[in-house]
Design a protein around this motif. Structure first.
Motif, PDB file in Angstrom:
ATOM      1  N   VAL A  58       0.834  -1.203   0.000  1.00  0.00           N
ATOM      2  CA  VAL A  58       0.000   0.000   0.000  1.00  0.00           C
ATOM      3  C   VAL A  58       0.868   1.253   0.000  1.00  0.00           C
ATOM      4  CG1 VAL A  58      -1.665   1.341   1.347  1.00  0.00           C
ATOM      5  CG2 VAL A  58      -1.999  -1.109   1.051  1.00  0.00           C
ATOM      6  N   ILE A  59       1.879   1.297   0.878  1.00  0.00           N
ATOM      7  CA  ILE A  59       2.773   2.458   0.924  1.00  0.00           C
ATOM      8  C   ILE A  59       3.541   2.581  -0.391  1.00  0.00           C
ATOM      9  CG2 ILE A  59       4.792   3.446   2.057  1.00  0.00           C
ATOM     10  CD1 ILE A  59       3.849   2.257   4.660  1.00  0.00           C
ATOM     11  N   TYR A  60       4.032   1.462  -0.923  1.00  0.00           N
ATOM     12  CA  TYR A  60       4.784   1.465  -2.177  1.00  0.00           C
ATOM     13  C   TYR A  60       3.927   1.988  -3.332  1.00  0.00           C
ATOM     14  CZ  TYR A  60       7.190  -0.488  -6.280  1.00  0.00           C
ATOM     15  OH  TYR A  60       7.799  -0.655  -7.497  1.00  0.00           O
ATOM     16  N   ALA A  61       2.690   1.462  -3.422  1.00  0.00           N
ATOM     17  CA  ALA A  61       1.819   1.869  -4.526  1.00  0.00           C
ATOM     18  C   ALA A  61       1.433   3.339  -4.424  1.00  0.00           C
ATOM     19  CB  ALA A  61       0.574   0.989  -4.553  1.00  0.00           C
ATOM     20  N   LEU A  62       1.184   3.817  -3.204  1.00  0.00           N
ATOM     21  CA  LEU A  62       0.773   5.211  -3.022  1.00  0.00           C
ATOM     22  C   LEU A  62       1.939   6.176  -3.195  1.00  0.00           C
ATOM     23  CD1 LEU A  62      -1.574   4.869   0.109  1.00  0.00           C
ATOM     24  CD2 LEU A  62      -2.291   5.337  -2.233  1.00  0.00           C
ATOM     25  N   ASN A  63       3.071   5.880  -2.542  1.00  0.00           N
ATOM     26  CA  ASN A  63       4.155   6.854  -2.453  1.00  0.00           C
ATOM     27  C   ASN A  63       5.213   6.720  -3.538  1.00  0.00           C
ATOM     28  OD1 ASN A  63       2.856   7.698  -0.144  1.00  0.00           O
ATOM     29  ND2 ASN A  63       4.215   6.599   1.246  1.00  0.00           N
ATOM     30  N   VAL A  64       5.478   5.488  -4.014  1.00  0.00           N
ATOM     31  CA  VAL A  64       6.512   5.285  -5.034  1.00  0.00           C
ATOM     32  C   VAL A  64       5.905   5.263  -6.439  1.00  0.00           C
ATOM     33  CG1 VAL A  64       8.338   3.749  -5.862  1.00  0.00           C
ATOM     34  CG2 VAL A  64       7.979   4.046  -3.401  1.00  0.00           C
ATOM     35  N   LEU A  65       4.849   4.490  -6.613  1.00  0.00           N
ATOM     36  CA  LEU A  65       4.234   4.394  -7.932  1.00  0.00           C
ATOM     37  C   LEU A  65       3.231   5.514  -8.201  1.00  0.00           C
ATOM     38  CD1 LEU A  65       3.607   0.537  -8.234  1.00  0.00           C
ATOM     39  CD2 LEU A  65       5.595   1.874  -8.960  1.00  0.00           C
ATOM     40  N   GLY A  66       2.750   6.146  -7.149  1.00  0.00           N
ATOM     41  CA  GLY A  66       1.797   7.232  -7.328  1.00  0.00           C
ATOM     42  C   GLY A  66       0.426   6.784  -7.788  1.00  0.00           C
ATOM     43  N   LEU A  67       0.038   5.570  -7.443  1.00  0.00           N
ATOM     44  CA  LEU A  67      -1.281   5.071  -7.818  1.00  0.00           C
ATOM     45  C   LEU A  67      -2.327   5.599  -6.832  1.00  0.00           C
ATOM     46  CD1 LEU A  67      -0.528   1.312  -8.652  1.00  0.00           C
ATOM     47  CD2 LEU A  67      -0.710   3.225 -10.251  1.00  0.00           C
TER      48      LEU A  67
END
Length: 415
Positions: free
Chosen positions: A248-257
């Motif tokens: 969740v953190i990766y998708a929100l903060n790194v991928l910007g999804l």
């Protein structure tokens, strides 16, 4: 010659429909919480990666603490259904405290972790009871089909649950979306209580808790096929839990999804699961459970690699991850159905509860370790490097199956 009566098709069996409906309702609610709880922690309570790892681990920690004991108790019991109903009611009450705590200003990450632990404990006990209970509801010749049906219910939940979760989060915020999960647990309890199939399980005579636990452990460790399945399941869940703790953190903060696309990705996994559940019984009839297990593990790394590689515009990242999630969802469901069928086939009837508990202890228990490891490594190494570690680790599932009797037997069947 006396004709052998064939059981009715599963779709015409009232008790099976009730049990299937209970799982579908409960899993749909759980999918809402699967998105709403980490969103509450990450966006409203400001949870760190380490806290997210502990939250992910809290649900599965009970498998390590009481998983083996739950299996021994299940084998001792004549009736499992009342305990299953009680577990669902307790889970409903626990989940309902989250929106209440938010209203009163008491909600924090520790509260979420405590609720996750309680619900996880109920899930351990429920699962220990459900495995032998299913043998009272479903005829032996229909169990692979029944397992596929349960996987269909789970996959349908992963399709509808995230979309419902996303809508509820937008309309009433994440903490209040969780009330849907509480209601789903209550509905599940009512449906299970309505089942009328007599429970004819013969209780195992008590010989001491640890003696009985050792018998279950020995049955898994000394049987090569069961040992390979346990090792493969542990590998899958350890690295999958580390991945999911940070996703969740990766998708929100790194991928910007955006949050809505996270729900859509989960829905794609559910669509893949539905396809997998639909075709698995046919594939089993043609190729057998062993061959499907051999081929399914080859597809497991796809989703991990796609997430780690994702870059570029949002639409490109979403398309790549949607395709990989769809394929992986099919593979996981095919693997899960065949896994359960092989355990039922290979395990002695009087040890099924303990064998299932041993499998649950090892396979689900490592979820806690994986979640903690993912959170810690995320703090130390960053998010994307941990995804690559998980992608490499998940490839270890292949030798577990390919070096086991499952592959040798499947090769003989193919020949």
């Amino acid at each position: 010659m006396i004709p052998v009566l064939q059981p009715l098709p599963l779709r015409r069996q009232r008790d099976y429909r009730l049990l299937l409906s209970a799982r579908a309702v409960s899993e749909t609610g759980t999918e809402v919480s699967r998105l709403a709880v980490p969103l509450t922690a990450a966006t409203l309570l400001g949870a760190s990666p380490a806290q997210m790892g502990v939250l992910a681990a809290a649900t599965s920690l009970p498998y390590l603490l009481i998983g083996l004991q739950a299996g021994a108790v299940a084998d001792r019991m004549k009736r499992h259904r009342p305990v299953m109903v009680g577990c669902e009611v307790i889970s409903a009450v626990a989940m309902a405290t989250i929106p209440l705590a938010w209203i009163t200003g008491l909600l924090n990450v520790a509260w979420l972790i405590a609720v996750a632990f309680i619900v996880g404990s109920c899930a351990v006990i429920f699962r220990a009871m459900n495995f032998p209970h299913m043998t009272a509801v479903v005829h032996e010749s229909q169990r692979t089909e029944a397992l596929a049906g349960f996987q269909s219910a789970y996959s349908l939940a992963t399709v509808s649950g995230p979309g419902l979760a996303g809508l509820l989060v937008q309309l009433i915020t994440a903490p209040f979306a969780i009330i849907v999960n509480a209601a789903s647990f209550l509905a599940s309890a009512f449906l299970i209580r309505s089942i009328k199939a007599p429970e004819a399980h013969t209780p195992a005579p008590p010989r001491g808790m640890w003696t009985e636990i050792r018998e279950g452990l020995r049955a898994v460790l000394e049987q090569p096929t069961l040992r390979a399945l346990a090792g493969c399941g542990m590998t899958i869940n350890f690295f999958a839990s580390a991945y999911l703790a940070l996703f969740v953190i990766y998708a929100l903060n790194v991928l910007g999804l955006p949050g809505g696309l996270l729900g859509a990705l989960t829905a794609f996994a559910g669509v893949g699961g539905l396809l997998g559940a639909a075709i698995t019984p046919r594939l089993v009839r043609r190729f057998g459970e062993n061959r499907l297990l051999v081929y399914a593990v080859l597809l497991f790394p796809i989703d991990f690699v796609a997430a780690a590689l994702a870059s570029g515009p949002v639409w490109a990242k979403f398309l790549l991850m949607s395709a990989s999630t769809l394929i992986t969802g099919m593979a996981i469901v095919a693997f899960s159905v065949c896994f359960g069928a092989v355990v039922l086939r290979e395990g002695p009837a009087d040890l099924l509860g303990r064998i299932n508990a041993t499998m649950t202890f090892t396979i689900q228990g490592v979820l806690a370790l994986g979640g903690l490891a993912g959170g810690l490594l995320g703090e130390l190494l960053g998010l994307r490097p941990v995804l690559w570690i998980c992608a490499a680790g998940i490839m270890l599932t292949i030798p577990w199956i390919w070096l086991s009797p499952l592959r040798r037997t499947s090769a003989q069947q193919a020949g």
